[in-house]
Design a protein around this motif. Sequence first.
Motif, PDB file in Angstrom:
ATOM      1  N   SER A 249      63.609   6.806  47.094  1.00 35.00           N
ATOM      2  CA  SER A 249      64.294   7.080  48.356  1.00 35.00           C
ATOM      3  C   SER A 249      65.804   7.128  48.111  1.00 35.00           C
ATOM      4  CB  SER A 249      63.965   6.004  49.380  1.00 35.00           C
ATOM      5  OG  SER A 249      64.557   4.779  49.004  1.00 35.00           O
ATOM      6  N   ALA A 250      66.536   7.600  49.097  1.00 31.31           N
ATOM      7  CA  ALA A 250      67.994   7.706  48.965  1.00 31.31           C
ATOM      8  C   ALA A 250      68.627   6.331  48.782  1.00 31.31           C
ATOM      9  CB  ALA A 250      68.569   8.397  50.190  1.00 31.31           C
ATOM     10  N   SER A 251      68.179   5.354  49.553  1.00 31.66           N
ATOM     11  CA  SER A 251      68.749   4.009  49.417  1.00 31.66           C
ATOM     12  C   SER A 251      68.374   3.386  48.073  1.00 31.66           C
ATOM     13  CB  SER A 251      68.294   3.111  50.562  1.00 31.66           C
ATOM     14  OG  SER A 251      66.892   2.954  50.541  1.00 31.66           O
TER      15      SER A 251
ATOM     16  N   LYS B  53      67.903   5.024  45.225  1.00 29.44           N
ATOM     17  CA  LYS B  53      68.757   5.651  44.215  1.00 29.44           C
ATOM     18  C   LYS B  53      70.166   5.066  44.259  1.00 29.44           C
ATOM     19  CE  LYS B  53      66.192   9.955  43.981  1.00 29.44           C
ATOM     20  NZ  LYS B  53      66.205  11.387  44.178  1.00 29.44           N
ATOM     21  N   ASN B  54      70.660   4.805  45.453  1.00 28.86           N
ATOM     22  CA  ASN B  54      71.987   4.212  45.599  1.00 28.86           C
ATOM     23  C   ASN B  54      72.013   2.800  44.993  1.00 28.86           C
ATOM     24  OD1 ASN B  54      74.661   4.036  46.397  1.00 28.86           O
ATOM     25  ND2 ASN B  54      74.129   3.223  48.397  1.00 28.86           N
ATOM     26  N   LEU B  55      70.964   2.013  45.260  1.00 23.52           N
ATOM     27  CA  LEU B  55      70.887   0.673  44.685  1.00 23.52           C
ATOM     28  C   LEU B  55      70.819   0.724  43.162  1.00 23.52           C
ATOM     29  CD1 LEU B  55      68.444  -1.212  47.063  1.00 23.52           C
ATOM     30  CD2 LEU B  55      70.825  -1.762  46.600  1.00 23.52           C
ATOM     31  N   TYR B  56      70.088   1.681  42.611  1.00 24.84           N
ATOM     32  CA  TYR B  56      69.967   1.794  41.161  1.00 24.84           C
ATOM     33  C   TYR B  56      71.317   2.125  40.524  1.00 24.84           C
ATOM     34  CZ  TYR B  56      68.032   2.758  36.599  1.00 24.84           C
ATOM     35  OH  TYR B  56      67.757   2.717  35.261  1.00 24.84           O
ATOM     36  N   LYS B  57      72.105   2.959  41.173  1.00 19.14           N
ATOM     37  CA  LYS B  57      73.442   3.266  40.666  1.00 19.14           C
ATOM     38  C   LYS B  57      74.293   2.004  40.617  1.00 19.14           C
ATOM     39  CE  LYS B  57      73.760   8.053  42.162  1.00 19.14           C
ATOM     40  NZ  LYS B  57      74.411   8.992  43.075  1.00 19.14           N
ATOM     41  N   LYS B  58      74.213   1.189  41.653  1.00 21.38           N
ATOM     42  CA  LYS B  58      74.971  -0.057  41.676  1.00 21.38           C
ATOM     43  C   LYS B  58      74.478  -1.023  40.612  1.00 21.38           C
ATOM     44  CE  LYS B  58      76.342   0.142  46.489  1.00 21.38           C
ATOM     45  NZ  LYS B  58      76.285  -0.501  47.793  1.00 21.38           N
TER      46      LYS B  58
ATOM     47  N   GLU C 187      76.068  -0.363  37.376  1.00 21.93           N
ATOM     48  CA  GLU C 187      77.465  -0.776  37.350  1.00 21.93           C
ATOM     49  C   GLU C 187      77.615  -2.287  37.245  1.00 21.93           C
ATOM     50  OE1 GLU C 187      79.074   0.734  40.949  1.00 21.93           O
ATOM     51  OE2 GLU C 187      78.741   2.818  40.399  1.00 21.93           O
TER      52      GLU C 187
END
Length: 78
Positions: free
Chosen positions: A16-18, A20-25, A28
């Motif tokens: 899901s979009a959220s 994918k966003n969590l995985y990017k974080k 980091e």
Amino acid sequence: MYGKFIKKRLDKIVLSASGKNLYKKRKEKIERSFAESKPLHGLRYCRLRGKRNVSEQVLLTAACQNMKKIAAYLAKQG
């Protein structure tokens, strides 16, 4: 059977979009911490042997990293 259900559910969350966003974080924050601990804190190789001793070394390293983060935060605050 139960494992397939969990895998499908996790895939749905991760893709899901959220997710994918969590995985990017995660890349980091978390991966950076592991990458830093290897050369700066000697975690490339464990100095001690045995599960308990290695666990203690890793926990002490994590405590050191947390103290460094707190010190940097406090220095930034003034």
